[in-house]
Design a protein around this motif. Structure first.
Motif, mmCIF file in Angstrom:
data_model
loop_
_atom_site.group_PDB
_atom_site.id
_atom_site.type_symbol
_atom_site.label_atom_id
_atom_site.label_comp_id
_atom_site.label_asym_id
_atom_site.label_seq_id
_atom_site.Cartn_x
_atom_site.Cartn_y
_atom_site.Cartn_z
ATOM 1 N N LYS A 1 42.899 -10.417 -36.892
ATOM 2 C CA LYS A 1 41.438 -10.538 -36.919
ATOM 3 C C LYS A 1 41.127 -12.026 -37.029
ATOM 4 O O LYS A 1 41.692 -12.713 -37.882
ATOM 5 C CB LYS A 1 40.870 -9.786 -38.111
ATOM 6 C CG LYS A 1 41.014 -8.280 -37.931
ATOM 7 C CD LYS A 1 40.156 -7.530 -38.908
ATOM 8 C CE LYS A 1 40.071 -6.086 -38.490
ATOM 9 N NZ LYS A 1 39.934 -5.201 -39.629
ATOM 10 N N ALA B 1 38.173 -15.445 -36.531
ATOM 11 C CA ALA B 1 36.851 -16.038 -36.324
ATOM 12 C C ALA B 1 37.035 -17.368 -35.600
ATOM 13 O O ALA B 1 38.055 -18.038 -35.770
ATOM 14 C CB ALA B 1 36.160 -16.263 -37.664
ATOM 15 N N ILE C 1 33.243 -13.678 -34.204
ATOM 16 C CA ILE C 1 34.212 -12.944 -35.035
ATOM 17 C C ILE C 1 34.739 -11.790 -34.198
ATOM 18 O O ILE C 1 33.961 -10.961 -33.713
ATOM 19 C CB ILE C 1 33.581 -12.416 -36.340
ATOM 20 C CG1 ILE C 1 33.176 -13.590 -37.252
ATOM 21 C CG2 ILE C 1 34.561 -11.510 -37.085
ATOM 22 C CD1 ILE C 1 32.589 -13.187 -38.585
ATOM 23 N N ASN C 2 36.050 -11.747 -34.023
ATOM 24 C CA ASN C 2 36.683 -10.661 -33.263
ATOM 25 C C ASN C 2 35.979 -10.380 -31.943
ATOM 26 O O ASN C 2 35.553 -9.252 -31.689
ATOM 27 C CB ASN C 2 36.721 -9.383 -34.106
ATOM 28 C CG ASN C 2 37.586 -9.555 -35.335
ATOM 29 O OD1 ASN C 2 38.545 -10.313 -35.306
ATOM 30 N ND2 ASN C 2 37.233 -8.878 -36.396
ATOM 31 N N LYS D 1 32.039 -15.533 -44.382
ATOM 32 C CA LYS D 1 31.720 -14.400 -43.515
ATOM 33 C C LYS D 1 32.997 -13.867 -42.848
ATOM 34 O O LYS D 1 33.196 -12.655 -42.729
ATOM 35 C CB LYS D 1 30.719 -14.853 -42.432
ATOM 36 C CG LYS D 1 29.754 -13.761 -42.020
ATOM 37 C CD LYS D 1 28.713 -14.301 -41.050
ATOM 38 C CE LYS D 1 27.306 -14.126 -41.591
ATOM 39 N NZ LYS D 1 26.262 -14.671 -40.713
ATOM 40 N N ASP E 1 34.855 -11.969 -45.446
ATOM 41 C CA ASP E 1 34.202 -10.671 -45.657
ATOM 42 C C ASP E 1 34.522 -9.695 -44.531
ATOM 43 O O ASP E 1 34.497 -8.480 -44.722
ATOM 44 C CB ASP E 1 32.677 -10.840 -45.764
ATOM 45 C CG ASP E 1 32.274 -11.622 -47.012
ATOM 46 O OD1 ASP E 1 33.112 -11.731 -47.939
ATOM 47 O OD2 ASP E 1 31.133 -12.132 -47.059
ATOM 48 N N ASN E 2 34.767 -10.223 -43.339
ATOM 49 C CA ASN E 2 35.128 -9.374 -42.193
ATOM 50 C C ASN E 2 36.651 -9.199 -42.067
ATOM 51 O O ASN E 2 37.143 -8.847 -41.006
ATOM 52 C CB ASN E 2 34.567 -9.957 -40.896
ATOM 53 C CG ASN E 2 33.092 -9.628 -40.736
ATOM 54 O OD1 ASN E 2 32.737 -8.556 -40.280
ATOM 55 N ND2 ASN E 2 32.233 -10.551 -41.146
ATOM 56 N N GLN E 3 37.344 -9.480 -43.142
ATOM 57 C CA GLN E 3 38.814 -9.306 -43.212
ATOM 58 C C GLN E 3 39.571 -10.126 -42.171
ATOM 59 O O GLN E 3 40.648 -9.724 -41.710
ATOM 60 C CB GLN E 3 39.215 -7.824 -43.056
ATOM 61 C CG GLN E 3 39.044 -6.981 -44.297
ATOM 62 C CD GLN E 3 37.616 -6.509 -44.453
ATOM 63 O OE1 GLN E 3 36.998 -6.087 -43.480
ATOM 64 N NE2 GLN E 3 37.095 -6.605 -45.638
ATOM 65 N N CYS E 4 39.019 -11.266 -41.744
ATOM 66 C CA CYS E 4 39.729 -12.080 -40.755
ATOM 67 C C CYS E 4 40.980 -12.699 -41.394
ATOM 68 O O CYS E 4 40.956 -13.131 -42.546
ATOM 69 C CB CYS E 4 38.836 -13.203 -40.240
ATOM 70 S SG CYS E 4 37.567 -12.619 -39.130
#
Ligand code: UAG
Ligand code: ATP
Ligand code: API
Ligand code: MG
Length: 427
Positions: A87, A89, A98-99, A122, A125-128
Motif C-alpha cells: 500500500k 502514497a 493513495i493506492n 493520512k 491512517d490508510n495503512q500505507c
C-alpha cells in the motif's frame, strides 16, 4: 494552513491559531509568534518538534530530489511498489495519491511542512507501507521537510534550474547536496559529477561509472531493454519508455524498491514493464507524424530529449516560463539550435512578463535564424509545427516545456490550454 493529526489541531498561520489550535513556528513565520499569542494561542511548537506527533515507525518515507526526473522516478517507485502488493502514497508535482486514487490536486512539488505531516498521517491512517515524495530545492531550503524520518533519500541529477530563487548555481547545488549530508540510507546517481554526499549508508546506480546498480548494456527497440549488475549478478528489464534519461529514472526506481523492501531483484524487474511513464513526459501523442510532448523546461532537460532522437529530423516547439530563471532562456535557444532542423519559439507560461520579450531572450541563443519561426500564440505554433511535420516522413515533432499542464498562466489567470489536445485537433 490548518491540519489535524490524531485529533490535535496545528497551524502555521498565526491568524488561525487560538486556544485550541497550536501554532507551529519556523524561520518562515516566527515573526508571527506574538500575533498567535494575541489570538489566544497558548501552545507554540517549534517546527523541529512536529515529528513527535507522527509515528514514523509505521511507514517508510522515500524522498526523491534532483533537477530533473523527480516526478518520473517517484511515479515509477510508486507503480512498482503497488504491483508488488504494497500500500503506497505518492506526493509530488502532479498531486497526492493513495493506492492509485487521486486525493488532492497540487500546485507545489513539495508542500509546506504541515501539509507533508498531514499527508504522511493520512497515509498511515490508510495503512500505507510507503510514502513516496518528491523533494524540491525550495522545500529543502525552506525546511518544509524538517522532521520527516526518511527511510531512503534518492538523487536523480543536479543541473541548473530555479536560479531566480537560489540566485547562484553554487547555492542551488549546496541546497541540493545538503539533503544527502546525514547518515540516512541514500541512493546516488554515480554519473553525476556535481553531487556530494555522506558516504555512510550510500548506494549508487549508473550507466558509466562503477556503482552498486550498474547498467552493462541497453538497446532501444520497441522501448528499451536494459541489463545491469548488482553484486556481480546480472539482471534485466524491459520498458516501453524512451530516452536514456529514463534508463536512469527506472534504475533509480528499481534500486529504491530493492533497498527498501529487500525483495528479489528479478521479481522487481518483472513489474517494471507495467509502468507506462507519466503523462506529459516523453508522451507519444501521434505516431504518424511522430509527435512527442515532454515537460523539459531546462537546457539540460531539452538536451536529453533531443539526444534521444539523434537519428531523426527534429522539429521543436517551446517557450520559457515568465517570472522564473531568465538566464536559462538563451541556453535553451542554443540547445535547440544545436539539435533541431526547425525551431518554433512560442510562449510557455508568460505570467507577468511580456511574452515577446521572453521569446527575444530565447532567440539571442539562436545564431542561425534561417530555420527559426516565432509564433507567440502557443496553439498556432503547435498547428504550424504539425504542418511542417506532415511534410517530412523522417521528422519528429518535440513539443516541450508544459507536459500535461492543463493551463497557460497569463498574468495570474490560468487559461485552459493542453498541448496534447491541441495536437489531437490537427492530426
Ligand atoms: C518563493 C516561495 O517558495 N515562497 C513560499 C514561501 O512564501 P512566503 O515566504 O512569501 O510566505 P508568506 O506568505 O510570507 O508566509 C510565510 C509564513 O507566515 C505565515 N503567516 C503569514 C501571515 C500572517 O499574518 N501570519 C502568519 O503566520 C504563513 O502562514 C506562512 O507559514 O512560503 C510559503 C509558505 O511557507 C509558500 O507557500 C511559498 O511558496 C509559493 C506559493 C511558491 O510558489 N513556491 C514555488 C516557487 C515553489 O516552492 N516551487 C517548488 C519547486 C518546484 C520544482 O521543482 O519545479 C515546489 O516545491 O513546488
Ligand atoms: N533523469 C533525467 N535526466 C535528465 N532529464 C530528465 C530526467 N528525467 C526526466 N528528464 C526531463 O525532465 C522533464 C521533467 O521530468 P520530471 O517531471 O520527471 O522531473 P521533475 O524533477 O519532477 O521536474 P519538476 O521539478 O519541474 O517537477 C522530462 O519531461 C524530461 O524531459
Ligand atoms: N512550463 C513551466 C515549467 C515549470 C516547471 C516548474 N516546476 C517550475 O519551474 O516552477 C513554466 O516555466 O512555467
Ligand atoms: Mg516534479
Amino acid at each position: 494552513m490548518l491540519i489535524t493529526i490524531n485529533n490535535k489541531k496545528f497551524t502555521d498561520n498565526s491568524k488561525e491559531a487560538n486556544n485550541e489550535v497550536a501554532f507551529v513556528y519556523s524561520a518562515q513565520n516566527e515573526k508571527f509568534c506574538d500575533d498567535a499569542k494575541n489570538n489566544g494561542c497558548n501552545e507554540l511548537i517549534a517546527s523541529e518538534n512536529l515529528k513527535d506527533y507522527v509515528d514514523f515507525s509505521k511507514i517508510k518515507v522515500i524522498g526523491i530530489t534532483g533537477t530533473n526526473g523527480k516526478t518520473t522516478t517517484a511515479a515509477a517507485i510508486y507503480s512498482i511498489l503497488l504491483d508488488l502488493g504494497y500500500k503506497v502514497a505518492l506526493q509530488g508535482t502532479r498531486g497526492f495519491f493513495i493506492n492509485d486514487k487521486k486525493i488532492e490536486d497540487y500546485t507545489l512539488t513539495t508542500p509546506v511542512q504541515l501539509a507533508n505531516f498531514e499527508h504522511i498521517q493520512k497515509a498511515i491512517d490508510n495503512q500505507c507501507d510507503f510514502f513516496v515524495t518528491e523533494v524540491s530545492s525550495h522545500a529543502i531550503q525552506q525546511k518544509r521537510i524538517e522532521g520527516i524520518d526518511f527511510e531512503l533519500k534518492v538523487h536523480t541529477n543536479i543541473t541548473r534550474d530555479h536560479l531566480d530563487y537560489h540566485k547562484t548555481i553554487q547555492e542551488y547545488i549546496n541546497v541540493k547536496n545538503s539533503f544527502f549530508n546525514d547518515e540516512t540510507k541514500k541512493l546516488i546517481n554515480r554519473d553525476d559529477k556535481i553531487v556530494k554526499f555522506n558516504t555512510k549508508n550510500a548506494y549508487t546506480y549508473s550507466l558509466d561509472n562503477p556503482s552498486t546498480y550498474k547498467v552493462g548494456a541497453y538497446s532501444f527497440k520497441n522501448g528499451m531493454n536494459v541489463m545491469f549488475s548488482n553484486i556481480e549478478k546480472m539482471h534485466s528489464f524491459s520498458s516501453l519508455m524512451m530516452g536514456i534519461f529514463n534508463i536512469y529514472n527506472l534504475m533509480a526506481a528499481i534500486a529504491s524498491v530493492h533497498l527498501t523492501t529487500n525483495r528479489n531483484l528479478d521479481e522487481i524487474c518483472e513489474v517494471v514493464e507495467n509502468f507506462a511513464g507519466v503523462s506529459g513526459r516523453m508522451e507519444v501523442v501521434s505516431n504518424n507524424p511522430l509527435i512527442i510532448i515532454d515537460f523539459a523546461h531546462t537546457p539540460d532537460g531539452m538536451k536529453e530529449v533531443y539526444e534521444s532522437f539523434n537519428h531523426k529530423d527534429i522539429i521543436t516547439v517551446f517557450g520559457a516560463g515568465g517570472n522564473r530563471d531568465k538566464e536559462k532562456r538563451p541556453l535553451m535557444g542554443q540547445i535547440a539550435a544545436k539539435y533541431a532542423k526547425q525551431i518554433i519559439v512560442t510562449s510557455d507560461n508568460p505570467r507577468f512578463e511580456d511574452p515577446d520579450l521572453i521569446i527575444e531572450d530565447i532567440c539571442t541563443g539562436i545564431k542561425d535564424k534561417s530555420n527559426l519561426l516565432i509564433e507567440v500564440n502557443r496553439k498556432e505554433a503547435i498547428k504550424k509545427a504539425i504542418e511542417q511535420a506532415k511534410k517530412n516522413e523522417n521528422s519528429v515533432l518535440l513539443i516541450l516545456g508544459k507536459g500535461d499542464e492543463p493551463y497557460q498562466i497569463i498574468y495570474d489567470k490560468k487559461l485552459p490550454l493542453i498541448d496534447k489536445d491541441e495536437v489531437l485537433k490537427h492530426i
